[in-house]
Design an enzyme around this catalytic site. Structure first.
Site, PDB file in Angstrom:
ATOM      1  N   HIS A   3       9.664  37.115  30.989  1.00 54.40           N
ATOM      2  CA  HIS A   3       9.300  37.421  31.897  1.00 54.40           C
ATOM      3  C   HIS A   3       8.346  38.072  31.211  1.00 54.40           C
ATOM      4  O   HIS A   3       7.081  37.627  31.619  1.00 54.40           O
ATOM      5  CB  HIS A   3       9.876  38.557  32.961  1.00 54.40           C
ATOM      6  CG  HIS A   3       9.477  38.901  34.256  1.00 54.40           C
ATOM      7  ND1 HIS A   3       9.317  38.036  35.027  1.00 54.40           N
ATOM      8  CD2 HIS A   3       8.226  39.664  34.057  1.00 54.40           C
ATOM      9  CE1 HIS A   3       8.416  38.781  36.590  1.00 54.40           C
ATOM     10  NE2 HIS A   3       7.889  39.522  35.718  1.00 54.40           N
ATOM     11  N   GLU A   4       7.690  39.537  30.546  1.00 57.15           N
ATOM     12  CA  GLU A   4       6.663  39.608  30.175  1.00 57.15           C
ATOM     13  C   GLU A   4       5.838  39.158  29.391  1.00 57.15           C
ATOM     14  O   GLU A   4       4.594  38.678  29.769  1.00 57.15           O
ATOM     15  CB  GLU A   4       6.990  41.596  29.698  1.00 57.15           C
ATOM     16  CG  GLU A   4       7.786  42.837  30.333  1.00 57.15           C
ATOM     17  CD  GLU A   4       6.626  42.687  31.739  1.00 57.15           C
ATOM     18  OE1 GLU A   4       5.804  42.403  31.373  1.00 57.15           O
ATOM     19  OE2 GLU A   4       8.064  42.621  32.963  1.00 57.15           O
ATOM     20  N   HIS A   7       3.898  36.344  31.554  1.00 58.54           N
ATOM     21  CA  HIS A   7       3.122  37.334  32.216  1.00 58.54           C
ATOM     22  C   HIS A   7       1.695  36.727  30.906  1.00 58.54           C
ATOM     23  O   HIS A   7       0.706  36.729  31.857  1.00 58.54           O
ATOM     24  CB  HIS A   7       3.057  38.084  32.283  1.00 58.54           C
ATOM     25  CG  HIS A   7       3.277  38.683  33.776  1.00 58.54           C
ATOM     26  ND1 HIS A   7       3.316  38.035  34.943  1.00 58.54           N
ATOM     27  CD2 HIS A   7       4.140  39.341  33.636  1.00 58.54           C
ATOM     28  CE1 HIS A   7       3.833  38.816  35.843  1.00 58.54           C
ATOM     29  NE2 HIS A   7       4.712  39.606  35.556  1.00 58.54           N
ATOM     30  N   GLU A  26       3.607  38.259  40.248  1.00 58.40           N
ATOM     31  CA  GLU A  26       5.307  38.593  39.933  1.00 58.40           C
ATOM     32  C   GLU A  26       6.127  37.155  40.058  1.00 58.40           C
ATOM     33  O   GLU A  26       7.617  36.825  39.254  1.00 58.40           O
ATOM     34  CB  GLU A  26       5.423  39.358  40.578  1.00 58.40           C
ATOM     35  CG  GLU A  26       4.524  40.598  40.354  1.00 58.40           C
ATOM     36  CD  GLU A  26       4.939  40.844  38.564  1.00 58.40           C
ATOM     37  OE1 GLU A  26       5.459  39.903  37.741  1.00 58.40           O
ATOM     38  OE2 GLU A  26       3.882  41.623  38.373  1.00 58.40           O
TER      39      GLU A  26
END
Length: 588
Positions: A3-4, A7, A26
């Site tokens: 997820h990070e 980003h 998000e």
């Protein structure tokens, strides 16, 4: 981690114009990490896990006093919008683009989005425009998923004309009022579906006006409040397979027969639909048992549930079946959660829901003891730990079997769990066994908990799990245990992770004990919120949520929950974070 990392593009290289667009990064990035996890593991298991999480956290949020759109239109404190709606429902909105446009169409939309907006700060509308322009489709109505709060209800009716061989499927959508939004316009909704024969075979589908039949799953485009779809050349009255892959974040309502659910659970080509059919069987039984108008939950296993469990276990107890997925079977054995069940009733009686669910666990463990013991034996890995999807699936099924056996009070299973909790070679197995043990009155329970803590005294994240396991215990003395743990040397009341692991787990995850009729759980939460707000308003605001839906409970609990909220509100100098959540709850 994924997820990070993701980003970098969705959140950093292309970021939000303002805080109202928070889901632009998000929700999109949650969808990307879900897709990555599906590629790395079992796609079916990942999708079901996503939906279970959505139903447990976001559906209640959509039905409560703090309900808000994926793209909020106002806020007092922006930290209160790092929510399941922005993240998880936001991911479902992105997934609907993928469902409507297909994998290739979605990729074209993403490519155009990055080409247009690299290095820019943009809006959810810019993302929607890229998807529409790249595929030359009209997605204007889709904007309502961003601007309207609430979980739509999709009601289904159908009919069949044996003379014309026409099957009519009628879909009706509705969305209940939410704070500030009394009236909702119809959503643009993708309904992935198929048709099965009464024997379970997949039928090709052809709508009136189509030249060729469609093979496999097709996506209906629902745009109106009520819409009928006419299928031609249908040889017999079919069983509709609806919302395959959970193609839209809605509540599906249809008057299924037991026979239809059994066929879907056994034969549907879509694994989510198979799982959902089984969950519907379980939900029906649990809600009937939990109804206060009925007698206390019984110990007998109804025929429909017994048949479902037997079919789930059969591939793993007979001759080896290389096609069956143990991880999927483990999810099929997991009963619907109490939070999700609470969303399906008008007035929540948490003690009845808990008693019904626990009684069913016990009944399954006793009725299928032989099969569950065989699975626990067959799926015990004796070699070194393997972090593979296949090995994880084996562990999941074995621990699901062990949990049901322990729930039934099986002495051999309890002994096995005690050994596993002390000596398993991986954290999955140790925590699974510890979770089973912590619900019991075994004499060695305290020693096993102490040994686990000593083994991981230097690992703060594992100790968080240790606190959570105890906070979620089904024992009647759990709140007393939680209070005692507040004074434990390893607990730091100013560390957000520790607070979430103990206080948050108890108040959000242990519904039966938190909602005890004496109101002690509510008083405990109010005390914690007031104390924590003095130094961390953001954390305190997150903790208030379980008190929000007070109107859904019986009059006694309503008064107690409202009293706890009112006590918090009257604290001098209350933070904006907590004030916003409490005020919304009280005026809802």
């Amino acid at each position: 981690m994924a997820h990070e990392y993701f980003h970098n593009w969705t959140g950093n290289r292309v970021t939000c114009r303002d805080w109202f667009q928070l889901s632009l990064k998000e929700g999109l990035t949650v969808f990307r990490d879900q897709q990555f996890s599906a590629d790395m593991n079992s796609a079916a298991v990942q999708r079901i896990s996503n939906v279970r999480g959505l139903r447990a956290s976001q559906f209640p949020e959509d039905a409560g006093p703090t309900a808000h759109p994926v793209r909020p239109d106002s806020y007092l404190e922006i930290n209160n919008f790092y929510t399941a709606t922005v993240y998880n429902k936001g991911a479902e909105v992105v997934r609907m683009y993928h469902t409507f446009l297909g994998a290739e169409g979605f990729r074209r939309g993403m490519d155009l989005y990055f080409a247009r907006h690299d290095g820019q700060a943009v809006t959810c509308d810019d993302f929607r425009a890229a998807m529409a322009d790249a595929n030359d489709v009209d997605l204007l109505q889709f904007e309502r998923w961003y601007s309207q709060a609430g979980t739509p209800v999709l009601r289904v009716s159908d009919s069949y004309d044996s003379e014309t061989k026409i099957y009519t499927l009628t879909l009706t959508q509705a969305c209940a009022p939410t704070p500030g939004q009394p009236v909702k316009a119809p959503f643009l909704m993708p309904v992935a579906m198929g048709l099965l024969t009464p024997a379970g075979a997949e039928l090709p589908t052809r709508l009136v006006g189509e030249v060729a039949a469609h093979i496999g799953t097709r996506v209906l485009r629902l745009t109106e409040v009520r819409q009928s779809f006419l299928f031609v050349d249908v040889p017999e009255h079919p069983i509709p397979s609806l919302l395959r892959g959970f193609s839209a974040p809605v509540k599906l309502e249809r008057d299924w027969t037991d026979a239809e659910l059994a066929i879907l659970a056994a034969h549907d080509s879509d694994p989510f639909a198979r799982w959902e059919a089984g969950q519907t069987v379980l939900v029906r039984h649990l809600l009937a048992e939990a109804d206060p108008a009925n007698a206390a939950p019984g110990a007998d296993l109804p025929e429909t549930v017994a048949a479902l469990i037997a079919a789930t276990l059969a591939p793993f107890t007979g001759a080896p079946d290389g096609k069956a997925d143990p991880a999927f079977a483990a999810l099929c054995l997991a009963l619907p959660g109490e939070a999700y069940l609470a969303e399906l009733v008008t007035i929540v009686h948490p003690d009845r829901l808990h008693a019904a669910r626990n009684a069913l666990r016990v009944a399954i463990g006793r009725s299928f003891a032989a099969e569950l013991r065989l699975i626990a034996e067959r799926f015990t890995d004796t070699g070194p730990y393997q972090p593979t999807a296949a090995a994880a699936g084996r562990r999941a099924l074995r621990n699901a079997a062990l949990d049901l056996l322990c729930a039934s009070g099986d002495p051999a299973a309890l002994a096995q769990a005690a050994t596993q909790a002390r000596a398993a070679g991986n954290m999955t197995d140790r925590l699974a066994a510890l979770t089973a043990i912590v619900d019991t009155d075994l004499p060695e329970r305290a020693a096993i908990l102490d040994a686990f803590r000593a083994d991981f005294a230097d690992d703060a994240l594992v100790l968080d799990k240790w606190f959570t396991v105890q906070a979620l215990s089904r024992r009647a003395d759990t709140l007393a245990q939680v209070r005692a743990l507040l004074d434990h040397p390893e607990y730091d009341g100013k560390n957000p992770n520790k607070v979430r692991a103990l206080v948050g787990a108890f108040t959000s995850g242990n519904r039966a004990q938190f909602h005890a009729l004496d109101g002690a759980g509510y008083a405990f939460l109010a005390d914690q919120v007031i104390a924590i707000d003095g130094f961390n308003g953001k954390l305190a605001a997150r903790l208030v949520a379980p008190l929000g839906p007070w109107k859904k409970f019986d009059p006694t609990r309503q008064a107690l929950m409202r009293g706890a909220l009112d006590r918090i509100r009257k604290v001098p100098g209350l933070s904006k974070d907590v004030t916003e959540i409490v005020e919304k709850a009280l005026v809802a």
